[in-house]
Design a protein around this motif. Structure first.
Motif, short mmCIF file in Angstrom:
data_model
loop_
_atom_site.label_atom_id
_atom_site.label_comp_id
_atom_site.label_asym_id
_atom_site.label_seq_id
_atom_site.Cartn_x
_atom_site.Cartn_y
_atom_site.Cartn_z
N LEU A 519 0.83 -1.21 0.00
CA LEU A 519 0.00 0.00 0.00
C LEU A 519 0.86 1.26 0.00
O LEU A 519 0.55 2.25 -0.69
N LEU A 520 1.95 1.24 0.78
CA LEU A 520 2.82 2.42 0.81
C LEU A 520 3.47 2.65 -0.56
O LEU A 520 3.68 3.78 -0.99
N GLN A 521 3.75 1.56 -1.27
CA GLN A 521 4.31 1.69 -2.63
C GLN A 521 3.30 2.36 -3.56
O GLN A 521 3.68 3.19 -4.40
N ILE A 522 2.00 2.01 -3.43
CA ILE A 522 0.96 2.64 -4.26
C ILE A 522 0.92 4.14 -4.00
O ILE A 522 0.80 4.95 -4.93
N VAL A 523 1.03 4.54 -2.70
CA VAL A 523 1.02 5.96 -2.36
C VAL A 523 2.18 6.67 -3.05
O VAL A 523 2.01 7.73 -3.68
N LEU A 524 3.38 6.10 -2.94
CA LEU A 524 4.56 6.76 -3.53
C LEU A 524 4.51 6.76 -5.07
O LEU A 524 5.00 7.69 -5.72
N ILE A 525 3.91 5.70 -5.67
CA ILE A 525 3.75 5.70 -7.14
C ILE A 525 2.89 6.87 -7.58
O ILE A 525 3.23 7.60 -8.51
N ASN A 526 1.76 7.11 -6.87
CA ASN A 526 0.87 8.21 -7.24
C ASN A 526 1.54 9.56 -7.03
O ASN A 526 1.44 10.45 -7.88
N LEU A 527 2.25 9.73 -5.88
CA LEU A 527 2.85 11.03 -5.58
C LEU A 527 4.04 11.31 -6.50
O LEU A 527 4.19 12.44 -7.01
N ILE A 528 4.92 10.30 -6.73
CA ILE A 528 6.10 10.54 -7.58
C ILE A 528 5.69 10.69 -9.04
O ILE A 528 6.24 11.54 -9.79
N SER A 529 4.70 9.89 -9.52
CA SER A 529 4.25 10.03 -10.92
C SER A 529 3.58 11.39 -11.13
O SER A 529 3.73 12.02 -12.19
N ASN A 530 2.84 11.88 -10.10
CA ASN A 530 2.26 13.23 -10.19
C ASN A 530 3.37 14.27 -10.30
O ASN A 530 3.30 15.23 -11.09
N ALA A 531 4.44 14.10 -9.45
CA ALA A 531 5.55 15.06 -9.49
C ALA A 531 6.23 15.06 -10.86
O ALA A 531 6.58 16.13 -11.40
N LEU A 532 6.42 13.88 -11.47
CA LEU A 532 7.01 13.80 -12.81
C LEU A 532 6.11 14.44 -13.86
O LEU A 532 6.57 15.13 -14.77
N LYS A 533 4.79 14.19 -13.70
CA LYS A 533 3.84 14.71 -14.70
C LYS A 533 3.79 16.23 -14.66
O LYS A 533 3.82 16.88 -15.72
#
Length: 626
Positions: A519-533
């Motif tokens: 679950l923590l990996q899902i959180v970081l995927i959303n936050l880091i992918s948003n930052a990249l986008k």
């Protein structure tokens, strides 16, 4: 029984009395508890007397002898106690064993029994040994020698009958008398010794008393001189009156209080000087009461020379003449309590006033208490309403949780059922574009591409809906995790998003957390992918992950230098399907941040954001440290 036998027994008893008297001459002291060694020494002397008695026995038959050892040992037990008697018993018993003969054990038994009866008699009697009467001594002698005759039955039967028939009468006639005489002798000797010592002590005491009397007289003379000095110089009021209430003693303290000198008042009537005429009758009554008792306490007022009233606290006592015990003077010691009485009167006024205030305050408190009780009753009813509302709220929460579970299940079912037809549409559209592009015009190809883009977006939206519904049901397995490790792994997996871009990605050291790794990996995927986008338009994108302390708690953050947004729209940020940018600018479904918030909430944490247009965005995560 022949005459020589009786004469031998009488001689034996006389020898015992003589030896008893001899023992008294060498140091018998009846009073006081002696040390054990001294008692043992007395026992040795008693044993020696017993041996002397046993050396002049009357022999009935070979091995069967009689003497007065029973008298000696019983009297020893009565007058000397356990230790001396035990020593004498051991010595005489040893001699009897040494002599042997047919009656050896009978003799030893008589020795032990005689001493034991004497010791028991001493222990159980109430009065002191000096109070023993000759009748009691004779009775003890009878008991001892009845026991001795009973021991004769331990002899062979023929010998026992012969012994009892010959010695019973002389033994019961002579030996109890010998016991009584020896005991009485000991009593008289003890009494005489006691009287001599008491007389000696009284003589010494008399001398000491005479010396104390002489010293007392001298001390009394000094004390009288000292007391006279105290009376004269004391600051207390000291007055001495005779039976006719004439003043005999009037000290400095009295002079100071009254303003009169001793020369003015000596041998004058106390009442006439210090009391107004209207109080004379009252004071005469007080005087009679005071003269009739040895000590008296009272308070009255007197007049000073200037007419000022002085309130005096008196303690009176009488001084008696030596001859006929008649009271000579009445001494009164007084204390001026005028100021104290005034203060007491003033204090009483204040106390009365205070009691009135307390009474008023009590009535006010009682009134307020009544109102408070009514308020408490109202509050009780209000609490009951609150409890009912709380129960209703609990029921509503349970119903809401059930509805959410049903909604999640429905979302999962709908999302799963929609994926198959979408894949079919996208697949056939792709076939048409690949196999029939040469027969299709540009407009048809454009429409097919739009169909594919729409179905693919719809697929991603369904995947996000599935993830959102799955989060509420998925069981969490918490472990000790390092956020920086997961962040670097996620960043490496997003190859497509960072392709052909200049990105400054940094991860600072963070404290370990307790969380579900998936679950923590899902959180970081959303936050880091948003930052990249949202940093794709920057020449150099900057993304930083770390932790900082806020309010004594570790807070993790994901920071970028992207386009940011206006904080007035922050309430929409974590709601599903809410977007702050147009899809033509930045693609997305609007589900990712809602998923991240739900995951953090399930971990008992919080997620918040801080941003500004063209200033970048920072997401803050609060999770429990290990």
């Amino acid at each position: 029984m022949n005459t020589s036998t009786i004469i031998g027994m009488v001689n034996n008893a006389a020898l015992l009395l003589t030896l008893g008297l001899l023992y008294d001459m060498v140091g018998y002291k009846p009073q006081g508890r002696k040390p054990s060694i001294q008692q043992a020494g007395i026992g040795v002397i008693l044993g020696a007397i017993g041996i002397a008695v046993m050396l002049t026995p009357w022999q009935f038959t070979p091995g069967v002898v009689f003497d007065t050892r029973s008298v000696l040992l019983s009297v020893s037990g009565l007058f000397f106690g356990v230790i001396p008697t035990l020593a004498a018993t051991l010595m005489t018993g040893a001699l009897r064993l040494y002599n042997g003969g047919a009656g050896v054990w009978t003799g030893v038994g008589v020795i032990i029994t005689s001493g034991a009866i004497g010791v028991a008699w001493r222990h159980f009697r109430v009065r002191k040994s000096a109070d023993i009467s000759i009748r009691e001594l004779y009775f003890m002698g009878l008991v001892v020698h009845i026991a001795m005759l009973l021991w004769m039955f331990t002899l062979p039967w023929s010998i026992a009958l012969s012994v009892l028939s010959n010695i019973s009468l002389p033994v019961m006639v002579i030996y109890p008398v010998g016991t009584a005489l020896l005991g009485k002798l000991m009593v008289n000797l003890g009494a005489r010794k006691l009287m001599e010592e008491e007389l000696k002590f009284s003589t010494q005491q008399l001398k000491a008393n005479n010396q104390q009397l002489i010293a007392g007289e001298q001390e009394l003379k000094k004390e009288k001189e000292f007391s006279d000095k105290i009376v004269k110089t004391s600051s207390a009021v000291i007055v001495g009156l005779n039976k006719d209430h004439l003043i005999r003693i009037f000290n400095k303290g009295a002079e100071k209080i009254t303003g009169r000198t001793m020369a003015e008042v000596i041998d004058k009537d106390w009442f006439e000087i210090f009391f107004p005429p209207e109080r004379l009758e009252e004071m005469n009554k007080v005087w009679k009461d005071a003269w009739g008792i040895s000590s008296h306490y009272y308070i009255n007022s007197i007049l000073s020379k200037t007419g000022e009233e002085k309130i005096i606290s008196w303690q009176t006592t009488g001084i008696y003449e030596d001859k006929d015990d008649r009271k000579h003077l009445l001494i009164s010691i007084g204390e001026d309590i005028t100021e104290r009485k005034k203060a007491e009167d003033e204090l009483k006024k204040h106390r009365d006033h205070l009691e009135e205030l307390v009474k008023e305050r009590t009535e006010e408190i009682e009134e307020k208490t009544t109102k408070l009780e009514k308020s408490q009753n109202s509050l009780t009813l209000l609490l009951e309403d609150v409890n009912e509302s709380r129960a209703e709220l609990d029921r509503s929460n349970k119903n809401l949780e059930a509805a959410n579970r049903e909604l999640e299940a429905f979302s999962y079912s709908v999302s799963h059922d929609l994926r198959t037809p979408l894949r079919t549409i996208d697949g056939f559209s792709q076939i048409l574009l690949e196999d029939y592009s040469d027969v299709l015009d540009k407009k048809a190809i454009h429409y097919l591409n739009r169909v594919r883009v729409g179905t693919q977006n719809m697929g991603r939206l369904i995947d996000n809906l599935l993830n959102l519904s799955r989060i509420g049901r998925q069981e969490m397995i918490k472990k000790d995790l390092r956020i920086e490790n997961i962040a670097e792994k996620v960043y490496r997996s997003l190859k497509q998003e960072r392709k052909d871009r200049k990105i400054k990605f940094s991860v600072n050291k963070c404290p370990p957390v307790l969380a579900d790794p998936d679950l923590l990996q899902i959180v970081l995927i959303n936050l880091i992918s948003n930052a990249l986008k949202f940093t794709r338009n920057k020449k150099i994108a900057e993304i930083e992950i770390g932790a900082q302390t806020q309010d004594n708690q570790a807070v993790f953050y994901v920071k970028d230098n992207g386009v940011g947004f206006d904080m007035k729209y922050v309430d929409k940020l974590f709601s599903p399907f809410q977007r702050l940018h147009h899809e033509s600018e930045f693609e997305g479904t609007g589900i990712g941040l809602a998923i991240a918030q739900r995951i953090i909430a399930r971990h008992g944490g919080k997620i918040r954001v801080d941003s500004a247009p063209d200033k970048g965005t920072i997401f803050y995560l609060t999770l429990k440290e290990t």
